[in-house]
Write a protein that holds these residues in place. Structure first.
Motif, mmCIF file in Angstrom:
data_model
loop_
_atom_site.group_PDB
_atom_site.id
_atom_site.type_symbol
_atom_site.label_atom_id
_atom_site.label_comp_id
_atom_site.label_asym_id
_atom_site.label_seq_id
_atom_site.Cartn_x
_atom_site.Cartn_y
_atom_site.Cartn_z
ATOM 1 N N GLY A 121 0.818 -1.212 0.000
ATOM 2 C CA GLY A 121 0.000 0.000 0.000
ATOM 3 C C GLY A 121 0.852 1.262 0.000
ATOM 4 N N GLU A 122 1.966 1.226 0.735
ATOM 5 C CA GLU A 122 2.862 2.390 0.748
ATOM 6 C C GLU A 122 3.460 2.621 -0.631
ATOM 7 O OE1 GLU A 122 6.441 4.408 0.454
ATOM 8 O OE2 GLU A 122 6.572 2.231 0.639
ATOM 9 N N ARG A 123 3.902 1.539 -1.295
ATOM 10 C CA ARG A 123 4.479 1.686 -2.645
ATOM 11 C C ARG A 123 3.440 2.220 -3.623
ATOM 12 N NH1 ARG A 123 7.045 -3.224 -1.146
ATOM 13 N NH2 ARG A 123 5.426 -4.451 -2.188
ATOM 14 N N ALA A 124 2.206 1.729 -3.516
ATOM 15 C CA ALA A 124 1.148 2.200 -4.412
ATOM 16 C C ALA A 124 0.865 3.685 -4.182
ATOM 17 C CB ALA A 124 -0.117 1.375 -4.214
ATOM 18 N N ALA A 125 0.856 4.114 -2.913
ATOM 19 C CA ALA A 125 0.605 5.528 -2.616
ATOM 20 C C ALA A 125 1.738 6.394 -3.147
ATOM 21 C CB ALA A 125 0.462 5.717 -1.104
ATOM 22 N N ARG A 126 2.965 5.905 -3.044
ATOM 23 C CA ARG A 126 4.112 6.674 -3.559
ATOM 24 C C ARG A 126 4.035 6.789 -5.084
ATOM 25 N NH1 ARG A 126 10.120 6.404 -1.372
ATOM 26 N NH2 ARG A 126 9.130 5.025 0.152
ATOM 27 N N VAL A 127 3.663 5.705 -5.737
ATOM 28 C CA VAL A 127 3.510 5.732 -7.194
ATOM 29 C C VAL A 127 2.408 6.712 -7.595
ATOM 30 C CG1 VAL A 127 2.742 4.379 -9.189
ATOM 31 C CG2 VAL A 127 4.433 3.430 -7.610
ATOM 32 N N GLY A 128 1.320 6.748 -6.827
ATOM 33 C CA GLY A 128 0.238 7.678 -7.129
ATOM 34 C C GLY A 128 0.699 9.123 -7.077
ATOM 35 N N VAL A 129 1.552 9.454 -6.114
ATOM 36 C CA VAL A 129 2.091 10.812 -6.028
ATOM 37 C C VAL A 129 2.975 11.089 -7.233
ATOM 38 C CG1 VAL A 129 3.574 12.361 -4.690
ATOM 39 C CG2 VAL A 129 1.940 10.870 -3.519
ATOM 40 N N ALA A 130 3.830 10.108 -7.601
ATOM 41 C CA ALA A 130 4.727 10.291 -8.747
ATOM 42 C C ALA A 130 3.939 10.467 -10.044
ATOM 43 C CB ALA A 130 5.669 9.101 -8.852
ATOM 44 N N ASP A 131 2.877 9.670 -10.225
ATOM 45 C CA ASP A 131 2.064 9.781 -11.451
ATOM 46 C C ASP A 131 1.427 11.169 -11.551
ATOM 47 O OD1 ASP A 131 2.695 7.216 -12.161
ATOM 48 O OD2 ASP A 131 0.806 6.334 -11.448
ATOM 49 N N ALA A 132 0.967 11.717 -10.414
ATOM 50 C CA ALA A 132 0.359 13.041 -10.434
ATOM 51 C C ALA A 132 1.382 14.106 -10.813
ATOM 52 C CB ALA A 132 -0.256 13.348 -9.072
ATOM 53 N N ILE A 133 2.596 13.961 -10.316
ATOM 54 C CA ILE A 133 3.651 14.935 -10.639
ATOM 55 C C ILE A 133 3.968 14.890 -12.123
ATOM 56 C CG2 ILE A 133 6.099 15.463 -10.277
ATOM 57 C CD1 ILE A 133 5.689 14.491 -7.377
ATOM 58 N N ARG A 134 4.089 13.687 -12.679
ATOM 59 C CA ARG A 134 4.385 13.557 -14.118
ATOM 60 C C ARG A 134 3.273 14.161 -14.975
ATOM 61 N NH1 ARG A 134 5.711 8.219 -12.388
ATOM 62 N NH2 ARG A 134 7.985 7.911 -12.297
ATOM 63 N N ALA A 135 2.050 14.042 -14.493
ATOM 64 C CA ALA A 135 0.901 14.551 -15.259
ATOM 65 C C ALA A 135 0.672 16.042 -15.022
ATOM 66 C CB ALA A 135 -0.350 13.763 -14.889
ATOM 67 N N GLY A 136 1.446 16.635 -14.130
ATOM 68 C CA GLY A 136 1.244 18.041 -13.814
ATOM 69 C C GLY A 136 -0.007 18.287 -13.000
ATOM 70 N N ALA A 137 -0.490 17.244 -12.318
ATOM 71 C CA ALA A 137 -1.716 17.356 -11.518
ATOM 72 C C ALA A 137 -1.367 17.547 -10.040
ATOM 73 C CB ALA A 137 -2.569 16.104 -11.691
ATOM 74 N N ARG A 138 -2.361 17.894 -9.279
ATOM 75 C CA ARG A 138 -2.175 18.018 -7.838
ATOM 76 C C ARG A 138 -2.058 16.629 -7.231
ATOM 77 N NH1 ARG A 138 -4.059 22.269 -4.364
ATOM 78 N NH2 ARG A 138 -4.130 21.624 -2.168
#
Length: 398
Positions: free
Chosen positions: A20-37
């Motif tokens: 779950g921690e890895r998935a949450a970290r990936v979610g933050v990274a995906d948002a950064i790449r997409a320029g999203a909050r």
């Protein structure tokens, strides 16, 4: 690099287990790449946080360690509020520029000072053509320290943190009582104004930080030079009139005792302040209310009651009476492990806390909101990151 890409930001994430921690970290990274909050963090047992910039976010995110919330839950937070001596030029001006919550709290304090508050602000921000009052003059240092300490405390409270206890050093005790709701800002400003105006009538003096115990310093005390504060083991402050204090300092130096001047132009917490006590007492005008969270007095070592807080003499006597911050902090830490947060400029109280057995052995620890080693914005975000990783659930705006 644009200012937006260089601006510090805090990224937090968590999971109930490693996956779950890895998935949450990936979610933050995906948002950064997409320029999203980035998604708002959901509390979990495994937590990570990083203070970074837009340009470095992905690299910092990938390298950030993860921490498990302690089995018994996060350590309660206790706030430490510094007093005279912690002030310095430019303190917290970066945070005043960058943080809306802090700025609003500081403005509220300075507005309560009326026209005098505008002069204080101009001196502080460097917008006055003339020098104004020196930063170490109590009429400038204490109003500014009150505003900065209060602003930092309000910022931390805005994150959703309810302190288990607050402890102020000297003038910081007024801030502690105000943060806890015992005084309104207007009442607190009136109290501080009455004390600094009374102090201004006392002949010049000063304060010394000395690496010695109270017993060791006994033979050196003479005239109106007295122990002003007992801060930690072999960390004592002396105060007195200028000439008398200089003579004591010379004797201590000759005997090889380490000492340094404290940034003060008045002999606070010494008998030399006695003439100011009556004037400060007559100026007191407040109707204290029960505290929303405990306030421990740095003078008595005990929780501050409404009865004590309602006493004009209690607050006036603080100018002439010795501070017992070290014993008060020991009593606070005897209540269990704590995460101490110094809400003020510099590291004066943090350095004293590190000498406490409960901190040096690792059961309790200390954070400093404005240590002076990094930008104001980064410094406060690092504290928020540490609180999150400890297990406290924060309310943060990106």
């Amino acid at each position: 690099m644009t200012a937006a890409r260089a601006a510090a930001r805090l990224l937090c994430w968590a999971g109930q287990d490693p996956a779950g921690e890895r998935a949450a970290r990936v979610g933050v990274a995906d948002a950064i790449r997409a320029g999203a909050r980035p998604p708002r963090p959901v509390p979990g047992l495994l937590r990570g946080a990083v203070v970074t910039t837009a340009a470095q976010a992905l690299d910092d995110l990938a390298a950030a360690p993860v921490r498990r919330v302690p089995p018994g839950g996060p350590r309660p937070v206790a706030l430490l509020l510094p007093g005279q001596g912690s002030q310095h030029h430019g303190m917290a001006t970066g945070l005043y520029r960058d943080d809306l919550v802090f700025r609003a709290a500081v403005d509220r304090v300075l507005q309560a000072w009326g026209a005098e508050g505008e002069a204080i602000r101009a001196d502080w921000l460097g917008s006055r053509a003339d020098a104004g009052l020196p930063i170490d003059d109590a009429r400038r240092a204490q109003p500014l320290l009150f505003a900065v300490d209060y602003g930092l405390g309000r910022l931390l409270l805005s994150w959703g943190i309810t302190p288990a206890e607050v402890l102020g050093h000297s003038a910081g005790e007024v801030v502690a009582a105000t943060l806890a709701g015992m005084f309104t800002v207007a009442e607190a400003v009136a109290l501080v104004r009455g004390r600094v105006r009374a102090a201004a009538t006392v002949p010049p003096g000063g304060m010394l930080a000395v690496s010695a115990s109270v017993d060791e310093l006994g033979p050196y005390l003479s005239g109106q030079v007295a122990v002003a504060a007992v801060n930690a083991a072999r960390r004592t402050m002396l105060a007195g009139p200028s000439a008398e204090l200089a003579a004591v300092a010379a004797r201590l130096a000759r005997d090889g005792v380490r000492l340094r001047p404290v940034a003060a132009t008045a002999p606070f917490h010494s008998p030399a302040m006695e003439p100011a006590v009556a004037a400060a007492e007559s100026a007191f005008d407040a109707r204290p209310r029960p505290a929303r969270f405990p306030v421990r007095s740095g003078y008595t070592g005990r929780p501050l009651t409404v009865r004590h807080a309602s006493s004009a003499r209690f607050w006036a006597r603080q100018m002439a009476d010795a501070v017992h911050f070290g014993p008060a902090l020991t009593a606070l830490l005897d209540g269990g492990d704590r995460l101490l947060v110094e809400c003020g400029p510099g590291r004066v109280l943090s350095s004293l806390a590190l000498r406490q057995h409960a901190v040096s052995t690792g059961g309790s620890s200390v954070l400093t909101m404005l240590p002076g080693t990094r930008s104001d914005r980064r410094a406060t975000l690092h504290v928020a990151a540490a609180l999150w990783c400890e297990g406290h659930d924060l309310v943060l705006d990106d």
